[in-house]
Design an enzyme around this catalytic site. Structure first.
Site, PDB file in Angstrom:
ATOM      1  N   ASP A 176      -3.316  -0.637  -8.694  1.00 42.82           N
ATOM      2  CA  ASP A 176      -2.676  -0.841  -9.597  1.00 42.82           C
ATOM      3  C   ASP A 176      -2.488  -2.030  -8.225  1.00 42.82           C
ATOM      4  O   ASP A 176      -2.227  -2.474  -6.963  1.00 42.82           O
ATOM      5  CB  ASP A 176      -1.423  -0.280  -9.899  1.00 42.82           C
ATOM      6  N   ILE A 178       0.093  -3.723  -7.126  1.00 37.08           N
ATOM      7  CA  ILE A 178       1.447  -4.191  -6.040  1.00 37.08           C
ATOM      8  C   ILE A 178       1.026  -2.626  -4.976  1.00 37.08           C
ATOM      9  O   ILE A 178       1.544  -2.148  -3.864  1.00 37.08           O
ATOM     10  CB  ILE A 178       2.856  -3.743  -6.028  1.00 37.08           C
ATOM     11  N   LYS A 179      -0.312  -1.884  -4.736  1.00 34.68           N
ATOM     12  CA  LYS A 179      -0.642  -1.067  -4.323  1.00 34.68           C
ATOM     13  C   LYS A 179      -0.603  -2.029  -2.416  1.00 34.68           C
ATOM     14  O   LYS A 179      -1.158  -3.114  -3.002  1.00 34.68           O
ATOM     15  CB  LYS A 179      -1.433   0.037  -4.267  1.00 34.68           C
ATOM     16  N   ASN A 180      -0.787  -1.047  -1.859  1.00 38.14           N
ATOM     17  CA  ASN A 180      -1.883  -1.554  -0.087  1.00 38.14           C
ATOM     18  C   ASN A 180      -3.068  -3.076  -0.495  1.00 38.14           C
ATOM     19  O   ASN A 180      -2.937  -3.318  -0.079  1.00 38.14           O
ATOM     20  CB  ASN A 180      -2.139  -0.538   1.123  1.00 38.14           C
ATOM     21  N   ILE A 181      -3.912  -2.111  -1.230  1.00 40.08           N
ATOM     22  CA  ILE A 181      -4.790  -3.142  -1.559  1.00 40.08           C
ATOM     23  C   ILE A 181      -4.708  -2.996  -3.497  1.00 40.08           C
ATOM     24  O   ILE A 181      -4.508  -2.118  -4.020  1.00 40.08           O
ATOM     25  CB  ILE A 181      -6.393  -3.632  -1.317  1.00 40.08           C
TER      26      ILE A 181
END
Ligand SMILES: *Cc1c(COP(=O)(O)O)cnc(C)c1O
Length: 371
Positions: A176, A178-181
């Site tokens: 999603d 805002i996740k790490n990618i």
């Protein structure tokens, strides 16, 4: 405003999306196949891409055979997505406590909640750390449980020199915003269980058997059969195009997250009123940066003061046993309830500068000393 989190995109993602738009094939095709191949190489195990991290978890539970009447052990301190994915199958999430050092599942507490109906255990890799994951696997093996890892926070993290997702039973990731990618929205299931993989590939396309193969050839199935419940959970080429570029940028994005978290650690160590996590950022790619405030400090007042200085903060998470759908008054979750009023998440995303982190720390220290 210094944002708590943010999607961090460059020109390469924009160009990749434009390419998909120009080619006029937005559904699930070449780009999804390429993203899956790239993820499979990254993990050293097959990955199945889906529309969200929640969909990845839901499908993983379903194809692992978890459903009505079954119980799944999971820490209360996680995003409601993990819980909804369990209850979507008809199974019951059994709330467990966390270890106060790692905020990961407390295995002793989970053991106390074991019943003959328990089918799986879900370690949630809080903030990107994984706690004593080997103990969870030993526990699962002893009791014949599936392990579905909620690795939404842990893309790129390592445990004992192995990448999360590269070993164990099943790991589910989220892409999603805002996740790490990110792939805009998206997620994937990673496992080497061939039966589970085949079922998940069909189930993401409404259960249409072998439709994945056709979609990757730019075709679709017309004369098909369906033998199991499926969902509209596939990933689109637009999402995969973003994800592919983000995956290439992962070393840069990860290094940035790690260096900002380390800077927080040095700026905030020995500050009265604050307790820090002890993550080893050589292994952990942090998704969020969480501190524990000394009990008695007024968290809401501190958050308000920071907001006035242009610093956004968050709370990861309101425990699920406090939600109406999952409440259970009989549950005694001592550590979770002790921790919850004290946790505070500070801004962390790759577009932040060291200067901004220092500013956040300065304002936080002021807010604490004045509260
Ligand atoms: C983000 C997240 C999810 C769900 O992922 P989505 O892609 O947002 O559906 C699940 N569990 C945790 C802990 C998360 O942070």
């Amino acid at each position: 405003m210094i944002r708590l989190s943010k999607s961090c995109l460059s020109d390469t993602e924009k160009q990749a999306v434009m390419g998909v738009l120009d080619r006029g094939f937005l559904g699930m095709g070449t780009e999804v196949q390429q993203f899956e191949d790239a993820l499979t190489k990254f993990f050293g195990r097959p990955a199945v891409c889906v529309s969200t991290g929640t969909a990845a978890l839901h499908l993983a539970f379903q194809v692992a055979g978890i459903g009505t009447g079954d119980e799944v052990l999971i820490q209360s301190l996680t995003y409601v997505a993990s819980f909804q994915a369990i209850s979507a199958t008809g199974a019951k999430p059994i709330v467990c406590d966390v270890n106060p050092e790692t905020f990961c599942l407390d295995i002793k507490d989970a053991e106390d909640r074991l019943t003959p109906r328990t089918k799986a255990v879900v370690p949630v890799h809080y903030a990107g750390g994984v706690g004593a994951l080997n103990d969870i696997y030993a526990f699962a093996e002893k009791h014949g449980l599936r392990v579905i890892e909620d690795a939404a926070h842990a893309f790129g993290s390592r445990y004992k020199d192995k990448r999360i997702g590269s070993f164990g039973d099943v790991a589910c990731f989220s892409f999603d915003g805002i996740k790490n990618i990110t792939s805009g929205e998206g997620g994937c299931i990673v496992t080497d269980d061939q039966v589970l993989l085949d079922k998940a590939r069909d189930a993401r396309l409404l259960g249409v058997e072998k439709d994945t193969d056709n979609r990757f050839l730019g075709k679709r199935s017309w004369d098909f059969d369906v033998t199991a419940q499926g969902w509209r959970y596939h990933m689109s080429n637009i999402m995969a195009a973003i994800g592919l570029e983000q995956l290439k940028r992962f070393p840069e994005l990860s290094a940035k997250r790690k260096s900002l978290a380390k800077l927080f650690d040095t700026q905030l160590s020995n500050v009265p009123g604050i307790e820090l996590f002890s993550h080893n950022y050589d292994n952990v790619t942090p998704h969020i940066y969480v501190i524990k405030l000394q009990s008695g400090l007024n968290r809401e007042k501190i958050r308000e003061k920071l907001e006035q200085c242009g610093v956004q903060t968050g709370i990861h998470y309101k425990p699920n046993h406090h939600l109406s759908l999952y409440q259970d008054a009989s549950k005694n979750l001592h550590e979770t309830d002790e921790i919850y009023p004290r946790i505070l998440s500070l801004p962390l995303h790759p577009d932040l500068s060291k200067k901004e982190i220092k500013y956040v720390c300065e304002k936080l220290i002021e807010a604490i000393s004045g509260s």
